[in-house]
Scaffold this motif. Structure first.
Motif, mmCIF file in Angstrom:
data_model
loop_
_atom_site.group_PDB
_atom_site.id
_atom_site.type_symbol
_atom_site.label_atom_id
_atom_site.label_comp_id
_atom_site.label_asym_id
_atom_site.label_seq_id
_atom_site.Cartn_x
_atom_site.Cartn_y
_atom_site.Cartn_z
ATOM 1 N N LYS A 82 0.847 -1.268 -0.070
ATOM 2 C CA LYS A 82 -0.018 0.148 0.163
ATOM 3 C C LYS A 82 0.894 1.331 0.131
ATOM 4 C CE LYS A 82 -4.364 -1.496 2.004
ATOM 5 N NZ LYS A 82 -5.156 -1.448 3.209
ATOM 6 N N ALA A 83 1.939 1.273 0.570
ATOM 7 C CA ALA A 83 2.996 2.435 0.716
ATOM 8 C C ALA A 83 3.822 2.360 -0.451
ATOM 9 C CB ALA A 83 3.973 2.278 1.926
ATOM 10 N N GLY A 84 3.621 1.555 -1.480
ATOM 11 C CA GLY A 84 4.447 1.670 -2.840
ATOM 12 C C GLY A 84 5.859 1.250 -2.470
ATOM 13 N N ARG A 85 6.023 0.222 -1.670
ATOM 14 C CA ARG A 85 7.587 -0.099 -1.242
ATOM 15 C C ARG A 85 7.473 -1.602 -1.351
ATOM 16 N NH1 ARG A 85 9.683 4.228 -0.469
ATOM 17 N NH2 ARG A 85 8.856 5.868 0.957
ATOM 18 N N HIS A 86 8.798 -2.365 -1.394
ATOM 19 C CA HIS A 86 8.951 -3.720 -1.668
ATOM 20 C C HIS A 86 9.203 -4.354 -0.276
ATOM 21 C CE1 HIS A 86 9.710 -3.258 -5.826
ATOM 22 N NE2 HIS A 86 10.412 -2.177 -5.754
ATOM 23 N N PRO A 87 8.158 -5.115 -0.038
ATOM 24 C CA PRO A 87 8.257 -6.129 1.129
ATOM 25 C C PRO A 87 9.231 -7.191 0.750
ATOM 26 C CG PRO A 87 6.083 -6.382 0.048
ATOM 27 C CD PRO A 87 6.744 -5.510 -0.821
ATOM 28 N N VAL A 88 9.973 -7.566 1.555
ATOM 29 C CA VAL A 88 10.817 -8.908 1.771
ATOM 30 C C VAL A 88 10.411 -9.499 2.917
ATOM 31 C CG1 VAL A 88 13.151 -9.746 1.604
ATOM 32 C CG2 VAL A 88 12.447 -7.466 0.455
ATOM 33 N N LEU A 89 9.861 -11.049 2.901
ATOM 34 C CA LEU A 89 9.721 -11.579 3.896
ATOM 35 C C LEU A 89 10.894 -12.502 4.393
ATOM 36 C CD1 LEU A 89 6.195 -13.018 2.768
ATOM 37 C CD2 LEU A 89 6.898 -10.971 4.258
ATOM 38 N N GLY A 90 11.012 -12.873 5.396
ATOM 39 C CA GLY A 90 12.162 -13.697 6.004
ATOM 40 C C GLY A 90 11.796 -13.738 7.575
ATOM 41 N N CYS A 91 12.896 -14.406 8.301
ATOM 42 C CA CYS A 91 12.897 -14.488 9.625
ATOM 43 C C CYS A 91 14.343 -14.908 10.166
ATOM 44 C CB CYS A 91 11.949 -15.663 10.255
ATOM 45 S SG CYS A 91 12.699 -17.276 10.049
ATOM 46 N N GLU A 92 14.561 -14.503 11.334
ATOM 47 C CA GLU A 92 15.762 -14.735 12.117
ATOM 48 C C GLU A 92 15.576 -16.307 12.659
ATOM 49 O OE1 GLU A 92 18.943 -12.945 15.364
ATOM 50 O OE2 GLU A 92 17.068 -12.042 14.912
ATOM 51 N N PHE A 93 16.411 -17.167 12.162
ATOM 52 C CA PHE A 93 16.191 -18.714 12.252
ATOM 53 C C PHE A 93 17.081 -19.215 13.220
ATOM 54 C CE2 PHE A 93 16.304 -23.237 10.946
ATOM 55 C CZ PHE A 93 15.039 -23.470 11.067
ATOM 56 N N PRO A 94 16.697 -19.774 14.476
ATOM 57 C CA PRO A 94 17.698 -20.576 15.188
ATOM 58 C C PRO A 94 18.287 -21.876 14.544
ATOM 59 C CG PRO A 94 15.413 -20.945 15.986
ATOM 60 C CD PRO A 94 15.255 -20.205 14.662
ATOM 61 N N VAL A 95 19.492 -21.823 14.917
ATOM 62 C CA VAL A 95 20.484 -22.834 14.341
ATOM 63 C C VAL A 95 21.360 -23.497 15.516
ATOM 64 C CG1 VAL A 95 22.074 -23.540 12.469
ATOM 65 C CG2 VAL A 95 20.333 -21.698 11.958
ATOM 66 N N GLN A 96 21.528 -24.505 15.265
ATOM 67 C CA GLN A 96 22.227 -25.261 16.572
ATOM 68 C C GLN A 96 23.841 -25.630 15.556
ATOM 69 O OE1 GLN A 96 22.351 -25.708 19.640
ATOM 70 N NE2 GLN A 96 20.055 -25.114 19.776
ATOM 71 N N HIS A 97 24.930 -25.462 16.284
ATOM 72 C CA HIS A 97 26.118 -25.815 15.950
ATOM 73 C C HIS A 97 26.684 -26.522 17.054
ATOM 74 C CE1 HIS A 97 30.463 -25.119 15.085
ATOM 75 N NE2 HIS A 97 30.106 -25.189 13.646
ATOM 76 N N PRO A 98 27.668 -27.389 16.775
ATOM 77 C CA PRO A 98 28.426 -28.269 17.828
ATOM 78 C C PRO A 98 29.012 -27.327 18.858
ATOM 79 C CG PRO A 98 28.792 -29.306 15.897
ATOM 80 C CD PRO A 98 28.058 -28.216 15.524
ATOM 81 N N SER A 99 29.564 -26.163 18.468
ATOM 82 C CA SER A 99 30.351 -25.250 19.544
ATOM 83 C C SER A 99 29.665 -24.352 20.055
ATOM 84 C CB SER A 99 31.337 -24.549 18.707
ATOM 85 O OG SER A 99 32.528 -25.563 18.105
ATOM 86 N N CYS A 100 28.215 -23.879 19.412
ATOM 87 C CA CYS A 100 27.567 -22.796 20.114
ATOM 88 C C CYS A 100 26.120 -22.910 19.287
ATOM 89 C CB CYS A 100 28.335 -21.449 19.719
ATOM 90 S SG CYS A 100 28.514 -20.947 18.120
ATOM 91 N N ALA A 101 25.211 -22.211 20.172
ATOM 92 C CA ALA A 101 24.005 -21.754 19.358
ATOM 93 C C ALA A 101 23.736 -20.618 18.837
ATOM 94 C CB ALA A 101 22.700 -22.084 20.288
ATOM 95 N N GLY A 102 23.013 -20.426 17.874
ATOM 96 C CA GLY A 102 22.873 -18.994 17.325
ATOM 97 C C GLY A 102 21.758 -18.920 16.480
ATOM 98 N N SER A 103 21.880 -17.840 15.509
ATOM 99 C CA SER A 103 20.815 -17.825 14.404
ATOM 100 C C SER A 103 21.467 -17.308 12.939
ATOM 101 C CB SER A 103 19.678 -16.910 14.931
ATOM 102 O OG SER A 103 20.462 -15.595 14.953
ATOM 103 N N MET A 104 20.623 -17.346 12.181
ATOM 104 C CA MET A 104 21.055 -16.925 10.748
ATOM 105 C C MET A 104 19.631 -16.373 10.220
ATOM 106 S SD MET A 104 21.432 -20.496 8.753
ATOM 107 C CE MET A 104 21.972 -19.832 7.541
ATOM 108 N N VAL A 105 19.683 -15.206 9.457
ATOM 109 C CA VAL A 105 18.592 -14.507 8.851
ATOM 110 C C VAL A 105 18.337 -15.256 7.399
ATOM 111 C CG1 VAL A 105 17.672 -12.467 8.015
ATOM 112 C CG2 VAL A 105 19.051 -12.224 10.101
ATOM 113 N N LEU A 106 17.165 -15.585 7.239
ATOM 114 C CA LEU A 106 16.802 -16.258 6.022
ATOM 115 C C LEU A 106 15.916 -15.203 5.338
ATOM 116 C CD1 LEU A 106 16.519 -19.813 7.128
ATOM 117 C CD2 LEU A 106 18.407 -18.744 5.822
#
Length: 192
Positions: free
Chosen positions: A101-125
């Motif tokens: 409605k505002a005439g802008r480009h929406p981009v959808l995504g999320c900050e996704f939790p990910v496990q790693h053997p050394s630490c936990a964290g996230s990545m943006v998808l």
């Protein structure tokens, strides 16, 4: 899956501190696949985009409503923005509708939790196309029921998605902070 580093890219004149709920990424240059997915008919106002903004749907991580974010995106002059709430697409429809409605480009995504053997964290998808949206919805459902996946568990599920490192909340940052640059390098190669 393509990888984009988190944070402000060199040469950008915009600062995300103007945007409520933003946590650190600006893309500047020509329109990318993520900024034009399903909104190709809209003109690009400014080729800058805020690619990592949280709303109040990111419980205890942000307080701004989607309408306030869309207004701030317009005030900052961004032609596009991505709503990337923590492990959720709850605000996606509202964000998409208001941005269009505002005439802008929406981009959808999320900050996704990910496990790693050394630490936990996230990545943006970020969603690149319909396949990516479907894959992200499946991944979020699986993460909600079975817990955050390991990197190896993402194989074959990332088509149509663009990954960013997750900034200071990301696995990459966690590995670097804990003095494991070789492991961080392997993580980056695995994302490519």
């Amino acid at each position: 899956m393509r990888h984009v580093g988190s944070g402000q890219l060199p040469g950008s004149r915009h600062r995300l501190s103007k945007l409520p709920g933003s946590v650190g990424s600006v893309w500047r240059g020509r329109a990318s696949c993520a900024t034009v997915w399903a909104s190709r008919s809209l003109p690009i106002m400014d080729p800058a985009a805020a690619l990592h903004i949280r709303s109040h749907y990111s419980l205890l991580r942000a307080a701004w409503s989607v309408p306030c974010i869309v207004e701030a995106v317009g005030d900052a002059g961004f032609g596009a923005a991505a709503l990337t709430d923590w492990a959720s697409l709850a605000g996606a429809v509202e964000f998409w509708t208001l941005m269009r409605k505002a005439g802008r480009h929406p981009v959808l995504g999320c900050e996704f939790p990910v496990q790693h053997p050394s630490c936990a964290g996230s990545m943006v998808l970020l969603v690149e196309n319909d396949i990516g949206y479907t894959n992200l919805c499946r991944m979020l459902t699986q993460a909600a029921t079975a817990g955050p996946p390991r990197l190896a568990g993402l194989a074959g599920k990332v088509d149509g998605l663009i990954a960013m490192t997750g900034g200071k909340d990301g696995v990459l940052h966690g590995l670097m902070e804990s003095g494991k640059p070789a492991e961080a390098s392997r993580w980056m190669v695995a994302l490519a």
